[in-house]
Design an enzyme around this catalytic site. Structure first.
Site, PDB file in Angstrom:
ATOM      1  N   TYR A  47       0.817  -1.423   0.016  1.00  0.00           N
ATOM      2  CA  TYR A  47      -0.093   0.047  -0.088  1.00  0.00           C
ATOM      3  C   TYR A  47       0.800   1.252   0.033  1.00  0.00           C
ATOM      4  CZ  TYR A  47      -3.588  -3.195   1.531  1.00  0.00           C
ATOM      5  OH  TYR A  47      -4.863  -4.000   1.431  1.00  0.00           O
ATOM      6  N   HIS A 105       0.415 -11.825   1.965  1.00  0.00           N
ATOM      7  CA  HIS A 105      -0.674 -11.049   1.349  1.00  0.00           C
ATOM      8  C   HIS A 105      -1.623 -11.825   0.325  1.00  0.00           C
ATOM      9  CE1 HIS A 105      -1.691  -6.536   0.248  1.00  0.00           C
ATOM     10  NE2 HIS A 105      -2.669  -7.328   0.081  1.00  0.00           N
TER      11      HIS A 105
HETATM   12  N1  LIG Z   1      -5.816  -8.572   1.464  1.00  0.00           N
HETATM   13  C1  LIG Z   1      -6.022  -8.189   0.542  1.00  0.00           C
HETATM   14  O1  LIG Z   1      -5.927  -8.624  -0.556  1.00  0.00           O
HETATM   15  C2  LIG Z   1      -7.073  -6.902   0.500  1.00  0.00           C
HETATM   16  C3  LIG Z   1      -7.808  -6.658  -0.702  1.00  0.00           C
HETATM   17  C4  LIG Z   1      -8.236  -5.608  -0.411  1.00  0.00           C
HETATM   18  C5  LIG Z   1      -8.773  -4.804   0.629  1.00  0.00           C
HETATM   19  N2  LIG Z   1      -7.940  -5.106   1.730  1.00  0.00           N
HETATM   20  C6  LIG Z   1      -8.200  -4.167   2.923  1.00  0.00           C
HETATM   21  O2  LIG Z   1      -9.385  -4.053   3.187  1.00  0.00           O
HETATM   22  C7  LIG Z   1      -9.708  -2.880   3.175  1.00  0.00           C
HETATM   23  C8  LIG Z   1     -10.939  -2.583   2.816  1.00  0.00           C
HETATM   24  O3  LIG Z   1     -11.289  -2.725   1.523  1.00  0.00           O
HETATM   25  P1  LIG Z   1     -11.627  -1.761   0.434  1.00  0.00           P
HETATM   26  O4  LIG Z   1     -10.827  -0.674   0.472  1.00  0.00           O
HETATM   27  O5  LIG Z   1     -11.303  -2.518  -0.790  1.00  0.00           O
HETATM   28  O6  LIG Z   1     -13.124  -1.506   0.305  1.00  0.00           O
HETATM   29  P2  LIG Z   1     -14.440  -1.133   1.203  1.00  0.00           P
HETATM   30  O7  LIG Z   1     -13.783  -0.673   2.694  1.00  0.00           O
HETATM   31  O8  LIG Z   1     -15.219  -1.994   0.996  1.00  0.00           O
HETATM   32  O9  LIG Z   1     -14.860   0.424   0.571  1.00  0.00           O
HETATM   33  C9  LIG Z   1     -14.237   1.409   0.494  1.00  0.00           C
HETATM   34  C10 LIG Z   1     -15.166   2.340  -0.508  1.00  0.00           C
HETATM   35  O10 LIG Z   1     -16.512   2.564   0.384  1.00  0.00           O
HETATM   36  C11 LIG Z   1     -16.400   3.999   0.458  1.00  0.00           C
HETATM   37  N3  LIG Z   1     -17.117   4.263   1.715  1.00  0.00           N
HETATM   38  C12 LIG Z   1     -16.592   4.132   2.940  1.00  0.00           C
HETATM   39  N4  LIG Z   1     -17.484   4.095   4.205  1.00  0.00           N
HETATM   40  C13 LIG Z   1     -18.805   4.338   3.486  1.00  0.00           C
HETATM   41  C14 LIG Z   1     -20.161   4.406   4.006  1.00  0.00           C
HETATM   42  N5  LIG Z   1     -20.198   4.442   5.274  1.00  0.00           N
HETATM   43  N6  LIG Z   1     -21.019   4.724   2.954  1.00  0.00           N
HETATM   44  C15 LIG Z   1     -20.692   4.720   1.745  1.00  0.00           C
HETATM   45  N7  LIG Z   1     -19.564   4.587   1.335  1.00  0.00           N
HETATM   46  C16 LIG Z   1     -18.518   4.474   1.843  1.00  0.00           C
HETATM   47  C17 LIG Z   1     -15.185   4.367   0.369  1.00  0.00           C
HETATM   48  O11 LIG Z   1     -15.206   6.015  -0.146  1.00  0.00           O
HETATM   49  P3  LIG Z   1     -14.860   7.163   0.662  1.00  0.00           P
HETATM   50  O12 LIG Z   1     -13.410   7.250   1.127  1.00  0.00           O
HETATM   51  O13 LIG Z   1     -15.319   8.236  -0.107  1.00  0.00           O
HETATM   52  O14 LIG Z   1     -15.712   7.202   1.968  1.00  0.00           O
HETATM   53  C18 LIG Z   1     -14.517   3.834  -0.487  1.00  0.00           C
HETATM   54  O15 LIG Z   1     -14.747   4.180  -1.876  1.00  0.00           O
HETATM   55  C19 LIG Z   1      -8.745  -2.105   2.314  1.00  0.00           C
HETATM   56  O16 LIG Z   1      -8.640  -0.679   2.432  1.00  0.00           O
HETATM   57  C20 LIG Z   1      -7.446  -2.991   2.785  1.00  0.00           C
HETATM   58  O17 LIG Z   1      -6.976  -2.457   4.078  1.00  0.00           O
HETATM   59  C21 LIG Z   1      -7.078  -6.321   1.651  1.00  0.00           C
END
Ligand SMILES: NC(=O)c1ccc[n+]([C@@H]2O[C@H](COP(=O)([O-])OP(=O)(O)OC[C@H]3O[C@@H](n4cnc5c(N)ncnc54)[C@H](OP(=O)(O)O)[C@@H]3O)[C@@H](O)[C@H]2O)c1
Length: 272
Positions: A47, A105
């Site tokens: 990241y 990861h």
């Molecule tokens: N291990 C892996 O391979 C892997 C893969 C993917 C992700 N991850 C981890 O998981 C975390 C979360 O997953 P993600 O970032 O893919 O997606 P997520 O948390 O499901 O969604 C994030 C998105 O949702 C929006 N959002 C946040 N809160 C909201 C709410 N209350 N209402 C409406 N929209 C909202 C955010 O926009 P705003 O910023 O505009 O609020 C952003 O665009 C990552 O940040 C990372 O740390 C790990």
């Protein structure tokens, strides 16, 4: 805050995801999240924000011992020598002596899993991390990893939200005492306009995101939603004052579809 317990680890049920957060804003979001009551932060070597996550931790004033910090080793660092070196570099960037959870990861079929798990366990024994685990592991890989790992694994971090059925991976995690940590738990924001979640939300005076996160936590799953907005930081953690009924839980589970997966790379394993 609820905790998910697994093989000796106590993982706060809601954490802050930090993928795609970078620079000063990343440090600020981490600081604000901790001030608002978050106690679990998720980052990764790939990241490119470990430095800012560390800055945010310190700026928050929250005691290090009260924070559960995860980072993940990228797949190009899976040989034992590379793994140890890369984890030490992560700690330099974080400016911390250790993390709470260190994950592989993604699976990497080009390096024997036994070697990588040996190195991960060694990192734990050296005190570089309190706990170890994996991410994006399928049922077959979980079984191999549990068998091969010298130290207990505490979690498998995988994509999980109402549009993706993870029954098989959940069962395998349960069977081996691993916590399931849900990434992309609000389907990268897609839940915002979901009519089912909105209708259930009206009954509880909660938003679709809150209903979705509550649905995960009520399954004893930890979730790490990401946001860059302060008001959403508060919204996403305000899920501990209500409960979904069994019927509501089932209605949300029925949203899953075969096309529900959002993260799929060429190097991904063959999913269950
Ligand atoms: N291990 C892996 O391979 C892997 C893969 C993917 C992700 N991850 C981890 O998981 C975390 C979360 O997953 P993600 O970032 O893919 O997606 P997520 O948390 O499901 O969604 C994030 C998105 O949702 C929006 N959002 C946040 N809160 C909201 C709410 N209350 N209402 C409406 N929209 C909202 C955010 O926009 P705003 O910023 O505009 O609020 C952003 O665009 C990552 O940040 C990372 O740390 C790990």
């Amino acid at each position: 805050m609820l905790f998910v317990q697994a093989n000796g680890a106590r993982i706060p049920a809601i954490g802050l995801g930090t993928w795609e957060l970078s620079g000063r804003p990343a440090a600020r979001v981490v600081e604000q999240a901790l001030r608002l009551g978050y106690r679990h932060i998720d980052t990764a070597q790939i990241y490119n924000n470990e430095r800012e996550v560390g800055d945010g931790l310190r700026a928050s004033g929250v005691r290090r011992d009260d924070i559960f910090l995860t980072t993940k080793v990228w797949t190009s660092h899976f040989t034992p020598y590379d793994l140890e070196r890369s984890v030490k570099e992560s700690l330099v960037r974080l400016r911390l002596p250790s993390v709470d959870l260190l994950l592989l990861h993604w699976p990497n079929p080009h390096v024997p899993l036994a070697e990588t798990l040996g190195a991960l366990s060694h990192a734990k024994r050296m005190g570089l991390t309190r706990h170890i685990g994996v991410s994006n592991f399928t049922v077959a890989l979980i079984e191999q990893a549990v068998e091969l790992s010298p130290e207990p694994l505490v979690c498998n971090q995988v994509e999980y939200h109402p549009y993706l059925d993870q029954t098989k991976v959940r069962a395998a995690c349960d069977q081996h005492g691993l916590a399931l940590v849900a990434y992309s738990p609000i389907a990268r924001g897609r839940i915002k306009s979901d009519q089912t979640l909105a209708a259930i939300g009206r009954a509880h005076r909660k938003s679709p995101a809150q209903i979705c996160l509550r649905w995960l936590v009520q399954q004893n799953v930890a979730a790490i939603p990401r946001t860059s907005r302060v008001e959403r930081l508060s919204e996403n953690i305000d899920i501990f004052d209500f409960e979904l009924t069994d019927a509501e839980m089932a209605e949300i589970a029925a949203l899953a579809s075969p096309k529900g997966r959002l993260t799929d790379f060429g190097f991904a394993p063959k999913w269950d």
